[in-house]
Design a protein around this motif. Structure first.
Motif, short mmCIF file in Angstrom:
data_model
loop_
_atom_site.label_atom_id
_atom_site.label_comp_id
_atom_site.label_asym_id
_atom_site.label_seq_id
_atom_site.Cartn_x
_atom_site.Cartn_y
_atom_site.Cartn_z
N TYR A 78 -9.33 -28.74 13.18
CA TYR A 78 -9.19 -30.09 12.64
C TYR A 78 -10.36 -31.05 12.89
N TYR A 79 -11.41 -30.62 13.57
CA TYR A 79 -12.47 -31.56 13.94
C TYR A 79 -13.05 -32.29 12.73
N GLU A 80 -13.44 -31.59 11.71
CA GLU A 80 -14.05 -32.24 10.55
C GLU A 80 -13.08 -33.23 9.90
N PHE A 81 -11.84 -32.83 9.76
CA PHE A 81 -10.83 -33.69 9.16
C PHE A 81 -10.63 -34.96 9.98
N ASN A 83 -12.64 -36.27 12.20
CA ASN A 83 -13.87 -37.07 12.21
C ASN A 83 -13.99 -37.94 10.97
N LYS A 84 -13.46 -37.48 9.84
CA LYS A 84 -13.54 -38.23 8.58
C LYS A 84 -12.36 -39.19 8.39
N HIS A 101 -13.48 -30.47 21.07
CA HIS A 101 -14.81 -30.27 20.48
C HIS A 101 -15.88 -30.11 21.57
#
Length: 183
Positions: A78-81, A83-84, A101
């Motif tokens: 889920y990091y990218e999600f 972060n956005k 992360h």
């Protein structure tokens, strides 16, 4: 009818029930401890043998290892999600993902290895039929805003095996207090 069946103590199998001695359980509310003491006493009166067990790895350490694993895995997924979309997510979830992360793959794999070794040792070295435990440190929450603290069940989740939680009493506020069996 069942009331006509006569049994003696010799007819009842003696179960060995493990009782974990760990500082984590000292943090439970007095009402929870009281209900747990009643359950232990009644099990002994029914012919069960309560065996005190001091695990080689503290339950607090198991909780820390669990946090490392779930944080790392949450970050992988889920990091990218997160972060956005930071504004629309809970602080706890964001903190978990950002914490994960920062965890290296080496630390994650080492933690999994520690868990596997501890789990195998725990179940092999404790010669009991099951364990009895407090599943929570407090009574049930008054509303549905939270499920309460997971810290009393987390070590058992890490150790694996089925868990059975049953209501065993109630607090002064009439909310349930349970006991848990692990095998």
């Amino acid at each position: 009818p069942l009331d006509e069946i006569k049994t003696t103590k010799a007819d009842v199998q003696t179960y060995k029930i493990g009782l974990i001695e760990d500082p984590l359980y000292e943090t439970a509310q007095d009402e929870v401890k009281s209900v747990f003491e009643v359950a232990k006493r009644e099990l002994e009166e029914a012919g069960c043998e309560i065996i005190r067990v001091s695990p080689k790895v503290s339950f607090t350490q198991l909780i820390e290892w669990h946090r490392t694993v779930i944080a790392y895995e949450a970050a992988q997924e889920y990091y990218e999600f997160v972060n956005k979309n930071q504004t629309s997510l809970s602080k706890n979830f964001k903190d978990l993902v950002f914490e994960g992360h920062e965890i290296t793959e080496e630390k994650y794999l080492a933690t999994l290895s520690l868990i596997d070794r501890s789990k195998e040792e725990f179940w092999k070295t404790n010669n009991v039929d099951c364990f009895i435990s407090m599943p929570a440190d407090t009574t049930a929450p008054k509303d549905l805003q939270t499920t309460g603290s997971p810290f009393f069940t987390t070590p058992w989740t890490v150790l694996g095996g089925p868990l059975l939680t049953i209501p065993y009493g109630s607090a002064d506020n009439h909310l349930p207090i349970s006991i848990m069996f692990a095998t």
